[in-house]
Design an enzyme around this catalytic site. Structure first.
Site, PDB file in Angstrom:
ATOM      1  N   ARG A  12       0.845  -1.212   0.000  1.00  0.00           N
ATOM      2  CA  ARG A  12       0.000   0.000   0.000  1.00  0.00           C
ATOM      3  C   ARG A  12       0.872   1.251   0.000  1.00  0.00           C
ATOM      4  O   ARG A  12       2.050   1.196   0.338  1.00  0.00           O
ATOM      5  CB  ARG A  12      -0.885   0.030   1.256  1.00  0.00           C
ATOM      6  CG  ARG A  12      -1.846  -1.137   1.315  1.00  0.00           C
ATOM      7  CD  ARG A  12      -2.859  -0.968   2.423  1.00  0.00           C
ATOM      8  NE  ARG A  12      -2.255  -0.909   3.746  1.00  0.00           N
ATOM      9  CZ  ARG A  12      -2.530   0.015   4.664  1.00  0.00           C
ATOM     10  NH1 ARG A  12      -3.380   0.978   4.413  1.00  0.00           N
ATOM     11  NH2 ARG A  12      -1.954  -0.011   5.839  1.00  0.00           N
ATOM     12  N   TYR A 147       7.659   8.554  16.799  1.00  0.00           N
ATOM     13  CA  TYR A 147       7.922   8.453  15.354  1.00  0.00           C
ATOM     14  C   TYR A 147       9.179   9.251  14.970  1.00  0.00           C
ATOM     15  O   TYR A 147      10.036   8.775  14.214  1.00  0.00           O
ATOM     16  CB  TYR A 147       6.693   8.986  14.613  1.00  0.00           C
ATOM     17  CG  TYR A 147       6.690   8.808  13.114  1.00  0.00           C
ATOM     18  CD1 TYR A 147       6.201   7.649  12.529  1.00  0.00           C
ATOM     19  CD2 TYR A 147       7.147   9.832  12.280  1.00  0.00           C
ATOM     20  CE1 TYR A 147       6.174   7.510  11.148  1.00  0.00           C
ATOM     21  CE2 TYR A 147       7.122   9.700  10.906  1.00  0.00           C
ATOM     22  CZ  TYR A 147       6.634   8.533  10.340  1.00  0.00           C
ATOM     23  OH  TYR A 147       6.600   8.401   8.970  1.00  0.00           O
TER      24      TYR A 147
HETATM   25  N1  CAA Z   1       2.986  23.393  17.614  1.00  0.00           N
HETATM   26  C1  CAA Z   1       2.586  23.933  18.773  1.00  0.00           C
HETATM   27  N2  CAA Z   1       1.396  23.678  19.331  1.00  0.00           N
HETATM   28  C2  CAA Z   1       0.609  22.816  18.689  1.00  0.00           C
HETATM   29  C3  CAA Z   1       0.985  22.186  17.488  1.00  0.00           C
HETATM   30  C4  CAA Z   1       2.217  22.518  16.947  1.00  0.00           C
HETATM   31  N3  CAA Z   1       2.644  21.999  15.793  1.00  0.00           N
HETATM   32  N4  CAA Z   1      -0.013  21.389  17.103  1.00  0.00           N
HETATM   33  C5  CAA Z   1      -0.983  21.488  18.023  1.00  0.00           C
HETATM   34  N5  CAA Z   1      -0.593  22.370  18.980  1.00  0.00           N
HETATM   35  C6  CAA Z   1      -1.341  22.774  20.148  1.00  0.00           C
HETATM   36  C7  CAA Z   1      -2.783  23.080  19.767  1.00  0.00           C
HETATM   37  O1  CAA Z   1      -2.877  24.398  19.260  1.00  0.00           O
HETATM   38  C8  CAA Z   1      -3.489  22.900  21.073  1.00  0.00           C
HETATM   39  O2  CAA Z   1      -3.269  24.011  21.901  1.00  0.00           O
HETATM   40  P1  CAA Z   1      -4.498  24.667  22.693  1.00  0.00           P
HETATM   41  O3  CAA Z   1      -5.052  23.565  23.534  1.00  0.00           O
HETATM   42  O4  CAA Z   1      -3.832  25.773  23.476  1.00  0.00           O
HETATM   43  O5  CAA Z   1      -5.425  25.145  21.643  1.00  0.00           O
HETATM   44  C9  CAA Z   1      -2.729  21.750  21.735  1.00  0.00           C
HETATM   45  O6  CAA Z   1      -1.455  21.706  21.050  1.00  0.00           O
HETATM   46  C10 CAA Z   1      -3.415  20.416  21.562  1.00  0.00           C
HETATM   47  O7  CAA Z   1      -3.546  20.184  20.172  1.00  0.00           O
HETATM   48  P2  CAA Z   1      -4.536  19.127  19.604  1.00  0.00           P
HETATM   49  O8  CAA Z   1      -5.954  19.561  19.853  1.00  0.00           O
HETATM   50  O9  CAA Z   1      -4.172  18.808  18.213  1.00  0.00           O
HETATM   51  O10 CAA Z   1      -4.233  17.907  20.605  1.00  0.00           O
HETATM   52  P3  CAA Z   1      -4.684  16.452  20.486  1.00  0.00           P
HETATM   53  O11 CAA Z   1      -4.234  15.776  21.728  1.00  0.00           O
HETATM   54  O12 CAA Z   1      -6.107  16.352  20.117  1.00  0.00           O
HETATM   55  O13 CAA Z   1      -3.855  15.925  19.229  1.00  0.00           O
HETATM   56  C11 CAA Z   1      -1.987  15.350  17.967  1.00  0.00           C
HETATM   57  C12 CAA Z   1      -2.477  15.980  19.257  1.00  0.00           C
HETATM   58  C13 CAA Z   1      -2.435  13.881  17.907  1.00  0.00           C
HETATM   59  C14 CAA Z   1      -0.480  15.378  17.999  1.00  0.00           C
HETATM   60  C15 CAA Z   1      -2.538  16.094  16.752  1.00  0.00           C
HETATM   61  O14 CAA Z   1      -2.183  17.463  16.871  1.00  0.00           O
HETATM   62  C16 CAA Z   1      -1.963  15.564  15.453  1.00  0.00           C
HETATM   63  O15 CAA Z   1      -2.410  14.568  14.934  1.00  0.00           O
HETATM   64  N6  CAA Z   1      -0.971  16.262  14.888  1.00  0.00           N
HETATM   65  C17 CAA Z   1      -0.338  15.858  13.620  1.00  0.00           C
HETATM   66  C18 CAA Z   1       0.887  15.034  13.872  1.00  0.00           C
HETATM   67  C19 CAA Z   1       1.516  14.735  12.561  1.00  0.00           C
HETATM   68  O16 CAA Z   1       1.901  15.621  11.789  1.00  0.00           O
HETATM   69  N7  CAA Z   1       1.658  13.467  12.234  1.00  0.00           N
HETATM   70  C20 CAA Z   1       2.233  13.091  10.986  1.00  0.00           C
HETATM   71  C21 CAA Z   1       1.625  11.813  10.565  1.00  0.00           C
HETATM   72  S1  CAA Z   1       2.088  11.408   8.902  1.00  0.00           S
HETATM   73  C22 CAA Z   1       3.668  10.972   9.041  1.00  0.00           C
HETATM   74  O17 CAA Z   1       4.224  10.875  10.087  1.00  0.00           O
HETATM   75  C23 CAA Z   1       4.371  10.669   7.750  1.00  0.00           C
HETATM   76  C24 CAA Z   1       5.606  11.420   7.637  1.00  0.00           C
HETATM   77  O18 CAA Z   1       6.678  10.845   7.760  1.00  0.00           O
HETATM   78  C25 CAA Z   1       5.584  12.844   7.316  1.00  0.00           C
END
Ligand code: CAA
Length: 240
Positions: A12, A147
């Site tokens: 996939r 990760y």
């Molecule tokens: N920098 C600073 N603060 C951040 C942030 C960032 N990048 N992202 C989120 N925050 C803050 C939010 O603004 C929030 O603050 P407030 O409560 O003050 O508003 C707080 O952190 C909590 O954020 P979430 O509501 O998103 O928290 P959550 O617990 O629901 O989720 C998380 C956290 C699971 C990490 C979610 O933010 C997420 O999925 N992020 C993406 C992670 C990501 O990029 N993964 C990549 C997957 S693909 C991959 O990995 C392939 C590859 O190789 C590229």
């Protein structure tokens, strides 16, 4: 005779694109996968590429699986360590299991596959190992200590093993993809993903085949002098 390539997590997403690209480049390709039998069957039907099921995070399964491939298809000349999972969450919400599973599969899988295949490559005097790292192993990412650590580890693993393989004709390189249009990236919450894409200079997600083309180059004869390198394919999101 065509060289044999194995791609972990090959049925996939990025893995599938790598399988197809390597097949089109003249390799005999097999795809390893761990869980999704339906996807593996569809992949095999559509591509004609054989699949082998085992968990790359399990050391003995890798040794047994690769021995079986060598027996049934031929000695393995190319390994693409692509299999990987995410268990995203901020540190205070991340369980030990979320940490350990990502390390076990994403980083442990590279060690296990190399243990199975690198000695034979050295003996035969030719080999290619390509490890799929990540932009998030280079730059870090909020919510991904597991990760990012595993992928960063892959980049170190690559540079160390490259030094061991160089004199024996075995190159070891990494590709660090940015955000690619796959199921893994589709699982990122849409508002979070929107903000990430807004920061990609090229202005879009990457396509799986854009990673596969880089892998095909690193596996080719043309790349014999390229080892220990990391090719970033990320639309300019992180310039390293
Ligand atoms: N920098 C600073 N603060 C951040 C942030 C960032 N990048 N992202 C989120 N925050 C803050 C939010 O603004 C929030 O603050 P407030 O409560 O003050 O508003 C707080 O952190 C909590 O954020 P979430 O509501 O998103 O928290 P959550 O617990 O629901 O989720 C998380 C956290 C699971 C990490 C979610 O933010 C997420 O999925 N992020 C993406 C992670 C990501 O990029 N993964 C990549 C997957 S693909 C991959 O990995 C392939 C590859 O190789 C590229």
């Amino acid at each position: 005779m065509a060289r044999v390539a194995i791609v972990t997590g090959g049925t996939r997403g990025i893995g599938r694109a790598i399988c197809e690209r390597l097949r089109d480049s003249g390799f005999t390709v097999v795809a390893n996968y761990a869980g999704n039998d339906d996807a593996a069957r569809a992949f095999s039907d559509e591509t004609g590429i054989a699949t082998y099921k085992w968990d790359v995070g399990d050391h003995q399964s890798c040794l047994n699986g690769c021995a079986r491939v060598a027996d049934e298809v031929g000695p393995i000349d190319v390994v693409v360590n692509n299999a990987g999972i995410t268990r995203d969450g901020t540190l205070h919400k991340m369980s030990y299991d979320d940490w350990h599973e990502v390390m076990r599969i994403n980083l442990g899988g590279c060690f296990n596959m190399a243990k199975a295949c690198f000695p034979g490559m050295r003996e035969r005097g030719w080999g290619r190992i390509v490890n799929i790292g990540s932009i998030n192993g280079q730059a870090g990412q909020y919510g991904q200590v597991n990760y990012a650590a595993a992928k960063s580890g892959i980049h170190g693993f690559t540079k160390a093993l490259a030094q061991e393989g160089a004199k024996a004709g075995v190159t070891v390189n990494a590709i660090a993809p940015g955000y690619i249009d796959t199921d893994m990236v589709a699982a990122v919450p849409p508002p979070v993903l929107e903000k990430i894409v807004a920061k990609i200079p090229v202005g879009r997600l990457g396509q799986a085949d854009e990673i596969a083309r880089g892998v095909a180059f690193l596996c080719s004869e043309d790349a014999g002098f390229v080892t220990g390198s990391t090719m970033s394919i990320n639309g300019g999101q992180h310039m390293y």
